[in-house]
Every structure is written in C-alpha cells, then in structure tokens.
Design a protein around this motif. Sequence first.
Motif, PDB file in Angstrom:
ATOM      1  N   PHE A 196      76.471  32.325  11.168  1.00  0.00           N
ATOM      2  CA  PHE A 196      75.694  33.134  12.109  1.00  0.00           C
ATOM      3  C   PHE A 196      76.565  33.917  13.084  1.00  0.00           C
ATOM      4  CE2 PHE A 196      73.200  29.221  11.167  1.00  0.00           C
ATOM      5  CZ  PHE A 196      72.352  29.824  10.237  1.00  0.00           C
ATOM      6  N   THR A 197      77.855  33.674  13.093  1.00  0.00           N
ATOM      7  CA  THR A 197      78.788  34.472  13.878  1.00  0.00           C
ATOM      8  C   THR A 197      80.111  34.448  13.130  1.00  0.00           C
ATOM      9  OG1 THR A 197      79.778  34.795  16.072  1.00  0.00           O
ATOM     10  CG2 THR A 197      79.455  32.514  15.343  1.00  0.00           C
ATOM     11  N   GLN A 198      81.204  34.701  13.800  1.00  0.00           N
ATOM     12  CA  GLN A 198      82.506  34.648  13.151  1.00  0.00           C
ATOM     13  C   GLN A 198      83.303  33.493  13.731  1.00  0.00           C
ATOM     14  OE1 GLN A 198      84.328  38.476  13.712  1.00  0.00           O
ATOM     15  NE2 GLN A 198      83.242  39.386  12.005  1.00  0.00           N
ATOM     16  N   ALA A 392      75.963  32.887  19.327  1.00  0.00           N
ATOM     17  CA  ALA A 392      76.009  33.937  18.319  1.00  0.00           C
ATOM     18  C   ALA A 392      75.043  35.054  18.686  1.00  0.00           C
ATOM     19  CB  ALA A 392      75.659  33.380  16.942  1.00  0.00           C
ATOM     20  N   PRO A 393      75.502  36.292  18.738  1.00  0.00           N
ATOM     21  CA  PRO A 393      74.574  37.398  18.975  1.00  0.00           C
ATOM     22  C   PRO A 393      73.641  37.576  17.780  1.00  0.00           C
ATOM     23  CG  PRO A 393      76.743  38.234  18.406  1.00  0.00           C
ATOM     24  CD  PRO A 393      76.891  36.751  18.535  1.00  0.00           C
ATOM     25  N   PHE A 394      72.648  38.435  17.936  1.00  0.00           N
ATOM     26  CA  PHE A 394      71.685  38.658  16.859  1.00  0.00           C
ATOM     27  C   PHE A 394      72.401  39.065  15.572  1.00  0.00           C
ATOM     28  CE2 PHE A 394      68.599  41.341  14.562  1.00  0.00           C
ATOM     29  CZ  PHE A 394      67.569  40.418  14.411  1.00  0.00           C
ATOM     30  N   GLY A 403      70.238  44.623  16.576  1.00  0.00           N
ATOM     31  CA  GLY A 403      71.572  44.352  17.098  1.00  0.00           C
ATOM     32  C   GLY A 403      71.864  45.176  18.339  1.00  0.00           C
ATOM     33  N   GLY A 404      72.089  44.524  19.464  1.00  0.00           N
ATOM     34  CA  GLY A 404      72.279  45.224  20.726  1.00  0.00           C
ATOM     35  C   GLY A 404      73.463  46.176  20.738  1.00  0.00           C
ATOM     36  N   PRO A 405      74.676  45.743  20.389  1.00  0.00           N
ATOM     37  CA  PRO A 405      75.821  46.663  20.412  1.00  0.00           C
ATOM     38  C   PRO A 405      75.642  47.862  19.490  1.00  0.00           C
ATOM     39  CG  PRO A 405      76.573  44.402  20.363  1.00  0.00           C
ATOM     40  CD  PRO A 405      75.090  44.350  20.143  1.00  0.00           C
ATOM     41  N   PHE A 406      74.949  47.675  18.356  1.00  0.00           N
ATOM     42  CA  PHE A 406      74.709  48.804  17.461  1.00  0.00           C
ATOM     43  C   PHE A 406      73.652  49.745  18.034  1.00  0.00           C
ATOM     44  CE2 PHE A 406      71.888  50.432  14.028  1.00  0.00           C
ATOM     45  CZ  PHE A 406      72.736  51.411  13.533  1.00  0.00           C
ATOM     46  N   ALA A 407      72.548  49.208  18.515  1.00  0.00           N
ATOM     47  CA  ALA A 407      71.404  50.030  18.889  1.00  0.00           C
ATOM     48  C   ALA A 407      71.508  50.645  20.275  1.00  0.00           C
ATOM     49  CB  ALA A 407      70.129  49.180  18.812  1.00  0.00           C
ATOM     50  N   ALA A 408      72.317  50.049  21.157  1.00  0.00           N
ATOM     51  CA  ALA A 408      72.305  50.445  22.573  1.00  0.00           C
ATOM     52  C   ALA A 408      72.516  51.940  22.778  1.00  0.00           C
ATOM     53  CB  ALA A 408      73.363  49.654  23.334  1.00  0.00           C
ATOM     54  N   SER A 409      73.444  52.536  22.046  1.00  0.00           N
ATOM     55  CA  SER A 409      73.740  53.957  22.240  1.00  0.00           C
ATOM     56  C   SER A 409      72.804  54.866  21.450  1.00  0.00           C
ATOM     57  CB  SER A 409      75.188  54.247  21.834  1.00  0.00           C
ATOM     58  OG  SER A 409      75.403  53.891  20.479  1.00  0.00           O
ATOM     59  N   LEU A 410      72.012  54.288  20.536  1.00  0.00           N
ATOM     60  CA  LEU A 410      71.200  55.095  19.624  1.00  0.00           C
ATOM     61  C   LEU A 410      69.712  55.076  19.939  1.00  0.00           C
ATOM     62  CD1 LEU A 410      72.995  53.928  16.364  1.00  0.00           C
ATOM     63  CD2 LEU A 410      73.132  56.220  17.343  1.00  0.00           C
ATOM     64  N   ALA A 444      64.894  42.121  24.432  1.00  0.00           N
ATOM     65  CA  ALA A 444      64.017  41.004  24.085  1.00  0.00           C
ATOM     66  C   ALA A 444      64.564  40.245  22.883  1.00  0.00           C
ATOM     67  CB  ALA A 444      62.614  41.524  23.782  1.00  0.00           C
ATOM     68  N   VAL A 445      65.041  40.966  21.882  1.00  0.00           N
ATOM     69  CA  VAL A 445      65.621  40.336  20.700  1.00  0.00           C
ATOM     70  C   VAL A 445      66.761  39.418  21.117  1.00  0.00           C
ATOM     71  CG1 VAL A 445      66.938  40.768  18.593  1.00  0.00           C
ATOM     72  CG2 VAL A 445      64.920  42.146  19.106  1.00  0.00           C
ATOM     73  N   ASN A 446      67.578  39.914  22.028  1.00  0.00           N
ATOM     74  CA  ASN A 446      68.747  39.152  22.454  1.00  0.00           C
ATOM     75  C   ASN A 446      68.350  37.921  23.265  1.00  0.00           C
ATOM     76  OD1 ASN A 446      71.778  39.084  22.741  1.00  0.00           O
ATOM     77  ND2 ASN A 446      71.169  39.079  24.893  1.00  0.00           N
ATOM     78  N   GLU A 447      67.345  38.061  24.127  1.00  0.00           N
ATOM     79  CA  GLU A 447      66.959  36.938  24.976  1.00  0.00           C
ATOM     80  C   GLU A 447      66.165  35.885  24.219  1.00  0.00           C
ATOM     81  OE1 GLU A 447      64.180  35.907  28.869  1.00  0.00           O
ATOM     82  OE2 GLU A 447      64.898  37.966  28.571  1.00  0.00           O
TER      83      GLU A 447
END
Length: 1009
Positions: A196-198, A392-394, A403-410, A444-447
Amino acid sequence: MKKALLFSFVFVLALVGQAWAQNRTVTGRVTDAQSGEGMPGVTVQLKGTSTASPTDVNGSYSINVPSAGGTLVFSFIGYTNQEVAVGSQSTVNVRLAADNRQISEIVVTGYGVQEKREVAGSIAQVSGASFENQPIASLDKALQGRAAGVVVQSANGLPGGAINVQIRGVGSINASTTPLYIVDGVQLNVSDRASFTQSNPLASINTNDIESIEVIKDAATAAVYGSQAANGVVIITTKRGKAGRTKFTANVYGGVSEPLKYFDVLNTQQLYTQKIEAYSNYGYSLANARILARRDFGLADAAPDTEISALPTYDWQREVFRTGKVRNYELSASGGNEKTLFYISGGYNKQEAIATKADFERATLRMNVNHNATDKLSFETNLNLSTILQNAPFTVSGTSIGGGPFAASLILPSNPFRKEDGTYYGLPGTTPSFRGVLNQNVLAVNEFNEATQRTNAVIGTFAFAYKILPSLNFRSSYSLDYNLTQGFSYRDPRTQDGFARRGLAQQQSDWNTNFQTVQLLTYGARFAEVHKVDAQLGFEYRSDQNEGFSASADNFPSFEFQNINSAANPVSTGGFQTGYKRTAVFGTLGYVFNGKYSVKGTLRYDGSSRFGANNRFGLFPGIAAAWNISEESFMESFDWVNNLKLRASWGRNGRDGIGNFDARYLYSGAGVYGGASGIGPSGLPNPDLKWEVREMIDLGIDFAFLSNRVSGTIGGFFETNDDLLFSQPLPTTSGYSSVRVNVGALEQRGLEFELNTVNLDLNGFQWKTNFNYTFIHNEVTKLYGGQQVLPSDPSLRVGEDIGTIWSYSYAGVNPATGRPMWHDANGNITYQPAASTDRRIIGSTRPKHTGGLTNTVSYKGFDLDFLFQYQYGRRQSDGQVNFLLENGTRNLNAFTDIFNRRWTTPGQITDVPRPYYTGAEDQGSNHILGSTRTFRKTDYIRLKTVQFGYNFTEGLLSKVHLKSGRVYVQGTNLFTYDDHLGYDPEYFGEATGIVPQSKNVTVGLQIGF
C-alpha cells in the motif's frame, strides 16, 4: 662449608640490593587525546624488556625503570603506539590518539580489510561523519553526490520510500540493477515488499550508527561476491566501541520541511477563457463554446458573465501539501577495555511528510560487541532491531483521481473544499457534484481513507574467530536479515472508491527470512621485511525465503468498523511462498613487495538455484595490480609527491536479479471448473538459463601532492555485459507467450575523477574541498535473433544507449494557424507524424555527467559544510507536467505560463499551440504526443546539504561537566538551478502523482558525557 654458603648468600643479597637501589618508580596517567578521559587497560612497557604494567580504571599506572631512565612504550588496541623517553622524569603523562590508519588508511574489501596503498581496485569511501544528523530516512540517499561513479535518484519524496542507486551506470536491460548491500557482513535483501506504500529495507538502519561506507566499483574487487556483484557492492560498517571510560552521546534535532515548489496554474476566469477558445477552435460557434464552458463549471447555459467573474479560485495545492516536521532523538554508549569493546545505541525518528498520510516513524536499537576471550579466541555480535510505521497515502504514484499530489494542481479551481456547513464538498451521493475530469474531493479521500504499513526488522551477525597460528586465522559467522511487513488499507464508504461497496478493507503480511553463513580461513605473513603475503579461503551459503498472505472484504455496517471481520462479504484471499539459495567457495591470494608492487587474485565458484540445471554453477575470477611509484628511489628528489600509484584490474561478475523460477517448468492455478480448482502449464523451462556476465577492465591513478594538501584519483573503465536475460516472444500456437533466455549484450565505458584539496590551513582556519565527476557511455551491442531493433521496444537499438528515447521531433507552432508541427524522417514539417517512419533518437533517460562538490570550512570551533550535487545530459518525460500542458484538451487545470504563451492570432511566433478540445486537430496529432516537447532536459545543480555548527570549548564544557558539545543548523535541497517544469528534476521514472521531495531546515544539539 657453612661459612662459604653464608658468604655466598650475603654476596648475592648485596648484589640484589645494589640492583634494586639502581631502579626507581615512574607514575603517570594515560588519557584519550580526543575526550581527555582516562584509559584503563593500556599496556605500559619498558622498551627492550619484559617489564610491563597496565593502567587502572582511571588510566593511572606505576612502573619500575632503571635509574638511568629508559623508554616507555604505551600501546592499546585501536590507538597509535607512543614511545616516551623517561630521562630523569618521575611522572610521565600520555595522551593516546586513535589510530587514524584504521579509518583513512584501511579499506574494507570483500571479506576483509586492506591497506589503502595496496588497493588495486576502484573503491570509493564515504565517511559516516559526512552525512551525520541529516534528515534522511535511508542510508542509500547518503551517497548522493559524495562518490564518483555512483548515481542516486529519488523515485519520490516519501520518507523511507524507494531510491534508485546505480554504480557505474546500467549494465542490464531486464535483470535487477540494484547493488549488493552488506551491513557488518550481512547481505541484505532490499526488495520492496509493501502493498500500500513503498518500503526501503535500508531505512531500518539509523544513518548515525554508520562509521563508513565503501562502494566497490571494479569487477576484480567485487569478484569475491560472484554471481550477485555485477551491479557493484556497497559495504556499510557501523560504529564500534573504543576502550576506556564509557562514553555517552545524546543527539536531538528537529525541523520543518516545505515543498520545493508549487505549480503556477490558472485561476477560474483564465480557465474559463481557455475553455471557450478550445471549444471554438474545435469548431463550435462562440455562443455554443460559451455554453459548453459554463457547463464545465456547473453553471446554467444562460449564466451571465458576472456570475463567471464572481466564481472563486481555490488553491488545492496548498490544501493538499503542508509544512512537514522532523524529530530525531538518539542516545548511545560505547567503551570497553582490552578484552571487551561495545557500542549500544537507541534512536527514534519521526518525519511528517509535506503530504498528509505519508508519515514515517522509526525506532531502532543497535548493539555491537567484540570480546577477546583469550589471546586466540574472540567473539563478535552485531544486532540491529528496528520497527517502522508508515502512513500510506491514497496512492504513491500514478493517475488515480483520488490521489492528492496528482490531482491538486489539476482540479478545477472553482471547486470549493467544503460546503457552508463545514462538510466536504462533492462527496458521492451528495449535491452539488464535483466538477471536472478529476471529480473527487481529494481532501476527503485523504482524511477518510486509511492505510498503514509496519515493518519489523532484525539484522544480526554472530561470529567467532580463532587464531590457529600467529599468521593463520579461522572465522565462522552466522547472519540473519529478517523482515515482517504488515499492511492495512481501508476505502471509506464516504469516498468514491468505497461508496458502491460500502467500504473495502485489505490486509497483507509478508515475511522474508534471509540466512547466511561464511566459514573463512585467513592467512597473512611477512618475510624478510619486504615480502607480504595474504590469502583467504572461504565457503558461503545463503538461503532467502519469502512468503505472504493477503485478504480483502467489503460491505461494512459503518465506516467506524474497519477490521475485516466486521465485513459482510469476503472478497478474496491469497498467499504465496518463494525463495532461492546460493552457495559458493572462494579464495583470494595477495602479494606485496616492499610496499611498491602489489597484486591480488580472486576466484569464486558460485551456485544459484535460480538458474537452469545445466548452468547452476559459474566461475568468477578477478585480478588486480598496483605500482606505488612514489615508493621508488628515483622519486626521492620529488619531495612534493606524497603518493603516486598506478593500478589496473580485470574481473568477471554475475547478475542474477530475476525471478526465482524463471528456469523451471511452471504450473499455476487455472481457475475453477465444475466446482473444482484446476491447474495448467504457465511457463516453459530453460535448463541452459544462466547469469548475466559482466567483465570489466579498470585503470586508475591515485595521487597526493604537497604534504597531502592535494589528493585524488583519475580512472577509467571498460565494461562488457553479455548473456543478457530476455523474455523471448513465442508463437501463440505454442501456448506460451515467452521464454526466458540468455541473449543480448551491451558495453559501458566511463571516466571518473575525484579531487581533494586543503585550500587554506592558517592560524586555525581551514578550508577543504572535495570534487567528483563521472562520465558514462552506454551502448547496446546485441539483441536476440540478430535483430538491430527490439520489435516490442524500438528504443532498444544496437549501437545506441540503453536509455535511448525513440520519439518525435517537435517543430513548434504554425504561425498562421496555431497548429502543432513535427519533423518527419526527412526533416520536413508534418502535422501527423507516423510512428513507423518519423520517430528518431531524441535523447536518453540516463544522465551522462554526474557528480558533486563538497566544501568544509572550520575556524576555532565553528564549521560550515555544504554539498552541491549536479546532473547533466538526461531527458525525461514528466507525467505530472504533461497533464498540465494539455491546454484545453480536457476539463483540467493548466500552467499559467502555457496559457500566457499560447497561440491566439495569425503571425504569432510561439511554441505553444492554440487550445483545442480533444487535443488532436483534424488530420493532426495531439500536441502532448511524446516528443522533444514532452521529453525535457533534467539538468540541474542543487545545493543538496548545508550545515553550520559550533563545538563548545573545553572551558565551557568543564563548567557543565560535559565531555563534548555541539549545536548545529542545517538545510537540505535549499536551492536548485534548473529549467525543469516539474516539481523536481531529480526523480526516477515518470514522476506522475508522486509525493515530491521537500526542502528541509533542522536544528540540533549533540552532547557527550
């Protein structure tokens, strides 16, 4: 007769009394030159006699010497012997200094050590002090910029996440290119076993416990490790105790971290304008384009422009990312006596990443004990215990909508974070809905979603050594590298991924047990003062077993219940067991004549269960020679030359980083039929499958001039890699897709340069510099079937780099129409390049030039240390950037700079095409097609680390009853010179959706008592 005996007795007694009258007593104290503490157990001997006395627990001694004086010899293990002429003194105090030869003149090579002047291979040394107290979770990252020929790239900014390390380039296409890591003799399994993470098994070791790291780069030195050494060897030696009073060291630091950058993306009104243009250019009328743009934002078709201008802009990046924190606490104790030395340390490290739900927490305990039971028998125990907890992040990478880091800027910037009542905006089953392609509220996904991973690890060695003869020793060691990784993931029913399933839980457990034993005979002797011979004969056995279990279930009564046993519907269970074994016999033989000429040969006969029955065993030889020119008599007049050595080596290593059963005839589960499970063949055997083989010729010059103020090395190597492992495609009529075979070859050649200088050393002020540079050229020389190009991957081409990018040449924008253009095979302009004819070589994903520059300045207790790291000659596609380049293709946000430079009017000269809905214009290609536009340069120079510290004076320390004290402040990744559009030019892979690296500032205190 009685008178004669009485006379003789009186005469002898008089002689003894006269001799006693000529002796006197000398007393004194022996202290450690660095700490000032008394040293017990030091041998104080009158030179040339058997008269000796040890020091007591305070370091004090008393010894009888002739009245005329004599010379006292002070000796202790790990310290430089010191001789003092007594003269008329009655008190002789001595400060013993640590034997610097053990650190600077001795190199760990294979299964032993060797004097640096006798080393003929290419070995880079990195002192543990050079990366002490840096906020890095794993030791592999400590190598960045500090060793020529070693490239370290971060796959992401996850604390404890994956790192890509390459020693002298990439010598394989399909097999693993990870180096062999050895910690205190334990060969580690560094596979990522997280679900679920690295995970990075090297993160289980506290970097502050490391004394030194040696990187074996040449094949001759690495040949002693045989079939697993073709990617280089990294040997980590942890700290040992020194005899004397027990020393305690406490170390604490803390700090903060920030994202390297935030993307400058469009506000709501700019994005609305872009959408109108994209729809209009696609062919819609302006009126219809406005309607479609309004719909994208969830507005009514007839919404007035004032409603558009009133839409807010929400900065999702600054909500997803945050200020991270790091905290570190350590306590160590070391000491011992002539019989027993010990080092014990405990540490706790917690890093809160710049993205939530990506935290790292580690506790470690290390114990190293060396005990001399007798003059012949000694014991050694090294033990490292660790437990790591990772949130582990989403997702850790990729294009997941949640995914927060992917979606945040988009995410469309008009989407709010929360409703007026404080609940999250846009949750599934609620209104209004989230707008855009990325239609999930990632906050919300992250929390709401949960995922954790715990890794418990044991790395330990027990060994005993027996001195059979003064020159012959036997050592028997037994090592264990054990990891238990347990992961848990829960997809909350309030989020998109868990909504329809009313919650989904997954659990995973993975056990890896890696056992190793080495039985080693070592011989070393000198003859006639000019001949030195050393030899080794050893046997090694290694067993690596891995097993795992997983389960998942959905349909939970409530999001408060997350354990699998609360679910109504078991979804799946799974399990596996795998492993491999290695066994080997090896030997080395070395000879040194008069300190001038040295030669060493190595031979290893290695067996691995991974390979075919006809090739289970292989022979791996190596030979290295060196000539210390500076020791020759004709160099006596060149007193400014302190060291000048020529070295050369040749060796052969293997590479076995493939599946455990690639050579076997395999059956696997074939589903269920009629209520019964079935099996079917799934893999063809290859009894001839064997190692990939690396052969390397290494040449070098080591030098030191001007009282060692200028030193370094210049070297080059030529490497061939043959019998490369490929999965060769098979006709579908065979029933199999491929079979693993040994075909293909590639070559590498490179140059390495390292320079160390003492630039200034005057009145307590010192300035030292280390610079290293590496150039590597890589070339594929053979593919299977005699093909010049691999059909399944046209970037693999004979005569070209293994990282070749086979893509299109972007020609910019047609000034008249705003359409994107490319070059065809003949260099002419085309709007729709053909995959079969118009692609070309546009660069390589491997850097050609790498290195680092370190400067250390010190003055009266103050010191400043900073490291620059650099990379040049690499191109890479950044998936995160490519989404932001779309320019109206889909309902996403985009770069502000791209929007400002877009084509808008005929005659405009720009490289950014006009916005166009769907991306590809009529009879054209999408402008984000892989090309020189998307494969961008990643050249950079980075201030990797900088540290400023102060060491307290002895006067101040004595007032607070401390032995040492230091305060420091340091930063990492503070400045980067580059023109890369992405978060970070230092990454491995596509960088899509990863948690990026951060810049950090920490403050710390270290005291000894």
